[in-house]
Design an enzyme around this catalytic site. Sequence first.
Site, PDB file in Angstrom:
ATOM      1  N   LYS A   1       0.837  -1.208   0.000  1.00 32.76           N
ATOM      2  CA  LYS A   1       0.000   0.000   0.000  1.00 32.76           C
ATOM      3  C   LYS A   1       0.870   1.256   0.000  1.00 32.76           C
ATOM      4  CE  LYS A   1      -3.854   1.799   2.841  1.00 32.76           C
ATOM      5  NZ  LYS A   1      -4.624   1.500   4.087  1.00 32.76           N
TER       6      LYS A   1
ATOM      7  N   SER B   1      -9.708  -0.812   7.782  1.00 32.04           N
ATOM      8  CA  SER B   1      -9.123  -0.607   6.449  1.00 32.04           C
ATOM      9  C   SER B   1      -8.526  -1.849   5.807  1.00 32.04           C
ATOM     10  CB  SER B   1      -8.059   0.493   6.507  1.00 32.04           C
ATOM     11  OG  SER B   1      -8.688   1.746   6.667  1.00 32.04           O
TER      12      SER B   1
ATOM     13  N   SER C   1      -9.462   1.656   3.753  1.00 32.04           N
ATOM     14  CA  SER C   1      -8.604   2.440   2.879  1.00 32.04           C
ATOM     15  C   SER C   1      -7.635   1.595   2.049  1.00 32.04           C
ATOM     16  CB  SER C   1      -7.794   3.434   3.715  1.00 32.04           C
ATOM     17  OG  SER C   1      -6.913   2.761   4.601  1.00 32.04           O
TER      18      SER C   1
END
Length: 477
Positions: free
Chosen positions: A80, A179, A155
Amino acid sequence: MPNKDLWRLGAHDLSQLTRSGAVSPTEAVTAALARMDAVNPDLNAVVDDLRDAALARAEALDSQSPRQRGPLHGVPVTIKINIDQTGHATSNGVLALRDLIAPDDAPVVQNLERAGAVVIGRTNTPEFSFRADTDNPLHGRTHNPWGRHISAGGSSGGGGVAVMAGMGALAHGNDIGGSLRFPAAANGAVTVKPGFGRVPAWNPSQTAERGLMAQLMSVQGLMARQAADLHLSMPAMIAPDPRDPFHAPVPWQGAPAAGPVRVAFTRNTHGYDLHPEVEAALLDARDALTDAGYILEEVEPPDVFEIGRAGYRTLMGEIKTLMKPDIDAMGSETIRSLFQTYFAEFPPFEGDELLKMYAKRSHFARQWAMFIERYPLVLTPFQPQPFFAPDRDLEGVAGAHDVLGCAVYSYAMNFMGLPAACVPARLAQLPGGPQPINIQIVAQRWREDMAVDAAIAIEDRIGAMAPHLWAHMDRTH
């Protein structure tokens, strides 16, 4: 299996081939990159393509002797974009941070690579990694491979889409309120949110320490297509790193249970409507665990609504002081407006109230610790409704309520530092099309392995979602 189809294999199956020498790391990585070329232009999950470095690393791994090969030898993974990776921007989806180049790797990157993994790309996140949907002015929107009518989640939305669409066998993500679990639920992936102190965390590009709630609630983890892949990969993730002074070097596998594991089961959605498909998923998961030898008892755990709402209001109190100035200075109008909505949905604790809630966290955690002493696992809803549409959180307080307000089972576990797995238990046929429905399994502190065991038992009965997704993608593209 033809080499071009190696992207279909999960980390466990692929690593057996690479470690035995039946498949080379270069072959495994090449197949993942070809799949990325085929599907990523439409989905926009990987926003930093690292193919050159990945192929060079794979070639170097090709020549390793069998005893040098780690558990993730040649397994393609994604990272990420809010985590440091040497020489790449830790942009966190923020335009103003697009040139924030990491001086060193974060612990999770080092740990994955030490285990033999190959990073093929970096995945998208919303601005400041603070939405349950994934879109930002820097890289744009990530789309759900099940269809445009479902948000990709957030997220860690780029990671959830990448792993389920076949772009890497594992996807890194992190979770402060859901997330990892939101994108897992949106895309049909399986994950386990680790408990506090389990996975070492630190970004060398940081110039200041995070707030106390962020330190206590935020954790690093992985999303996978098969639950067994977590047993293979998470032991590498939890390797110690001195840069995280609060990391606890506890072994991944705990002591085996003396007898059948007792599981508390709840359908209570605390006043929110429970969709029939979500209830059906919970019942399917209950039946799968019963058939696997677990002892299920429908019983109410300590009040998750009170704990979850209190926890998120505490986090919002900290964010209002420590993070809001950066959001105001660097964020888009969208994210600035959304945080005003968050503050309306979760009125921040401030001043004395905030300090008292920091203290009350121990009270909540103690209640659950005592409950979970009797029931080492707790089967709960993750969300009361099927996953929401893109940008639902931007539709005022009602939208934020549908996205985050009702997700008390998610962030309550972050507030208390408890591990929680999220696994698909049903493929619902809804008006917009097929959609996975995930449930949650909460475990005792340090017993992520038990939550993963339960996820495997559910998956053994229900089946993994990836083959259904790939067939759907073939039909609709």
